[in-house]
Design an enzyme around this catalytic site. Structure first.
Site, PDB file in Angstrom:
ATOM      1  N   GLU A  45      87.268  26.183  23.601  1.00 27.70           N
ATOM      2  CA  GLU A  45      86.251  26.567  24.585  1.00 27.70           C
ATOM      3  C   GLU A  45      86.194  25.574  25.741  1.00 27.70           C
ATOM      4  O   GLU A  45      85.199  25.550  26.471  1.00 27.70           O
ATOM      5  CB  GLU A  45      84.861  26.664  23.921  1.00 27.70           C
ATOM      6  CG  GLU A  45      84.776  27.548  22.698  1.00 27.70           C
ATOM      7  CD  GLU A  45      84.966  29.027  22.975  1.00 27.70           C
ATOM      8  OE1 GLU A  45      85.131  29.401  24.155  1.00 27.70           O
ATOM      9  OE2 GLU A  45      84.971  29.799  22.009  1.00 27.70           O
ATOM     10  N   GLU A 105      55.662  24.860  21.070  1.00 32.94           N
ATOM     11  CA  GLU A 105      56.479  23.895  21.813  1.00 32.94           C
ATOM     12  C   GLU A 105      57.402  24.561  22.846  1.00 32.94           C
ATOM     13  O   GLU A 105      57.792  23.932  23.833  1.00 32.94           O
ATOM     14  CB  GLU A 105      57.428  23.148  20.858  1.00 32.94           C
ATOM     15  CG  GLU A 105      56.793  22.208  19.877  1.00 32.94           C
ATOM     16  CD  GLU A 105      56.564  20.849  20.512  1.00 32.94           C
ATOM     17  OE1 GLU A 105      55.426  20.381  20.435  1.00 32.94           O
ATOM     18  OE2 GLU A 105      57.504  20.289  21.087  1.00 32.94           O
ATOM     19  N   HIS A 137      77.967  23.619  21.749  1.00 30.86           N
ATOM     20  CA  HIS A 137      78.075  24.980  21.225  1.00 30.86           C
ATOM     21  C   HIS A 137      78.007  24.922  19.702  1.00 30.86           C
ATOM     22  O   HIS A 137      78.734  24.153  19.075  1.00 30.86           O
ATOM     23  CB  HIS A 137      79.397  25.605  21.677  1.00 30.86           C
ATOM     24  CG  HIS A 137      79.703  26.899  20.997  1.00 30.86           C
ATOM     25  ND1 HIS A 137      78.883  28.005  21.095  1.00 30.86           N
ATOM     26  CD2 HIS A 137      80.718  27.264  20.190  1.00 30.86           C
ATOM     27  CE1 HIS A 137      79.402  28.993  20.384  1.00 30.86           C
ATOM     28  NE2 HIS A 137      80.508  28.574  19.816  1.00 30.86           N
ATOM     29  N   HIS A 162      76.695  27.374  15.889  1.00 30.57           N
ATOM     30  CA  HIS A 162      76.517  28.691  15.283  1.00 30.57           C
ATOM     31  C   HIS A 162      75.279  28.711  14.381  1.00 30.57           C
ATOM     32  O   HIS A 162      75.397  28.934  13.175  1.00 30.57           O
ATOM     33  CB  HIS A 162      77.744  29.063  14.433  1.00 30.57           C
ATOM     34  CG  HIS A 162      79.034  29.154  15.170  1.00 30.57           C
ATOM     35  ND1 HIS A 162      80.264  29.190  14.536  1.00 30.57           N
ATOM     36  CD2 HIS A 162      79.298  29.230  16.498  1.00 30.57           C
ATOM     37  CE1 HIS A 162      81.239  29.280  15.442  1.00 30.57           C
ATOM     38  NE2 HIS A 162      80.682  29.297  16.636  1.00 30.57           N
ATOM     39  N   HIS A 220      77.369  35.499  17.914  1.00 28.55           N
ATOM     40  CA  HIS A 220      78.279  34.361  17.810  1.00 28.55           C
ATOM     41  C   HIS A 220      77.539  33.021  17.721  1.00 28.55           C
ATOM     42  O   HIS A 220      77.680  32.312  16.725  1.00 28.55           O
ATOM     43  CB  HIS A 220      79.241  34.388  19.021  1.00 28.55           C
ATOM     44  CG  HIS A 220      80.246  33.278  19.031  1.00 28.55           C
ATOM     45  ND1 HIS A 220      81.507  33.402  19.583  1.00 28.55           N
ATOM     46  CD2 HIS A 220      80.188  32.000  18.590  1.00 28.55           C
ATOM     47  CE1 HIS A 220      82.169  32.267  19.449  1.00 28.55           C
ATOM     48  NE2 HIS A 220      81.391  31.397  18.846  1.00 28.55           N
TER      49      HIS A 220
HETATM   50  O1  2HA Z   1      85.450  27.309  16.304  1.00 29.12           O
HETATM   51  O2  2HA Z   1      82.997  27.896  17.767  1.00 29.12           O
HETATM   52  O3  2HA Z   1      83.677  29.572  19.668  1.00 29.12           O
HETATM   53  C1  2HA Z   1      85.091  26.935  17.559  1.00 29.12           C
HETATM   54  C2  2HA Z   1      84.156  27.922  18.083  1.00 29.12           C
HETATM   55  C3  2HA Z   1      84.681  28.927  19.001  1.00 29.12           C
HETATM   56 ZN    ZN Z   2      81.716  29.467  18.410  1.00 29.45          ZN
END
Ligand code: 2HA
Ligand code: ZN
Length: 273
Positions: A116, A170, A140, A142, A211
């Site tokens: 990314e 908050e 980033h 998940h 995602h």
């Molecule tokens: O594995 O999260 O979006 C890496 C990621 C791709």
């Molecule tokens: Zn990801």
């Protein structure tokens, strides 16, 4: 002192472990990048080598050309970063045109930067612009609850932001500008990079439908704290929706959201109410 003991790498590695401990980084999920300050670069420069080739990026923007980025490696696991920073992280130098990078430290054994990185680079460009150069961290992850909400709420910034603001007092003070959304796309390419760049020009946090979540900030604490606050609010929303079988009897009223922001000297993005 070696690069792994530098201020930048210690803060970065701690954040990777914090995210792993939250359960946000299954397998090699998620990635992190940090635009180094000139002082960070000086602290590490003696260990740089300039022998690896320039690699073209899928995107170009010269406004951050020549800057150095500390990034997680493609396929690397967040839980392994603090054990072996040199194998799992890299320091990238970008060329003066902002269209290619080379690895000057780390990613030993032929590693590559996160898949990314194109998204990260364009987001650094727009966040730096939106914050007069203050923003340095892009994260980033998940987290499960914010992803779960993308299956049951409309995929608009207003629907998601309002649901989150209402779920925890908050929230209007932590992310008064709101949260942007990018519809589901294949990760890792220029299309999602461009869509994320557009959303990040307006918001310091952007949800990737089905995602994960991108957050940004001037330092590791604020980017991590933003991820944590949004995910906590999402968890509360999921619990409330589940317990009420989809029915919420009451929530913080719109005037209450505005009042919280005002009390803490923030301007709420009222267009999302
Ligand atoms: O594995 O999260 O979006 C890496 C990621 C791709
Ligand atoms: Zn990801």
């Amino acid at each position: 002192m070696g690069v792994p003991e530098s201020r930048a790498i210690r803060g970065f590695a701690r954040m990777c472990m914090d995210g792993w401990l939250q359960g946000w980084h299954e397998r090699n999920g998620g990635n992190l990048s940090y635009r180094m300050t000139p002082e960070d670069v000086e602290e590490c420069r003696a260990a740089f080598s300039f022998e690896r080739p320039w690699v073209p990026m899928g995107v170009a923007d010269r406004s951050l050309g020549g800057e150095y980025f500390l990034v997680t490696g493609s396929g690397k696991y967040m839980r392994n970063v603090s054990e072996d920073p040199e194998g799992n992280l890299g320091i990238l130098e970008t060329d003066s045109e902002g269209r290619a990078y080379r690895i000057v430290w780390g990613l030993s054994e032929g590693g590559k930067p996160t898949s990314e990185f194109d998204s990260h680079y364009l987001c650094h460009v727009v966040r730096a612009r939106a914050t007069a150069g203050e923003c340095r961290v892009l994260y980033h992850a998940h987290p499960a609850n914010i992803v779960a909400l993308t299956f049951v709420l409309p995929l608009t910034a207003s629907a998601l932001t309002k649901a989150l603001w209402q779920s925890e007092t908050e929230c209007p003070m932590v992310f008064p500008h709101g949260v942007g959304v990018v519809e589901w796309m294949v990760p890792g390419g220029p299309e999602i990079a461009e869509a994320t760049r557009k959303a990040m020009a307006e918001y310091d946090a952007v949800v990737w439908a089905h995602h994960g979540l991108f957050t940004s900030g001037p330092d590791f604490d604020s980017a991590f704290g933003l991820m944590h606050t949004i995910e906590k609010a999402a968890q509360i929303r999921v619990l409330a929706l589940s317990a009420g079988q989809g029915l919420l009897r009451q929530a913080i009223p719109d005037e209450g959201l505005l009042a919280v922001a005002e009390a803490y000297g923030k301007e709420l993005n009222a267009s999302l109410l």
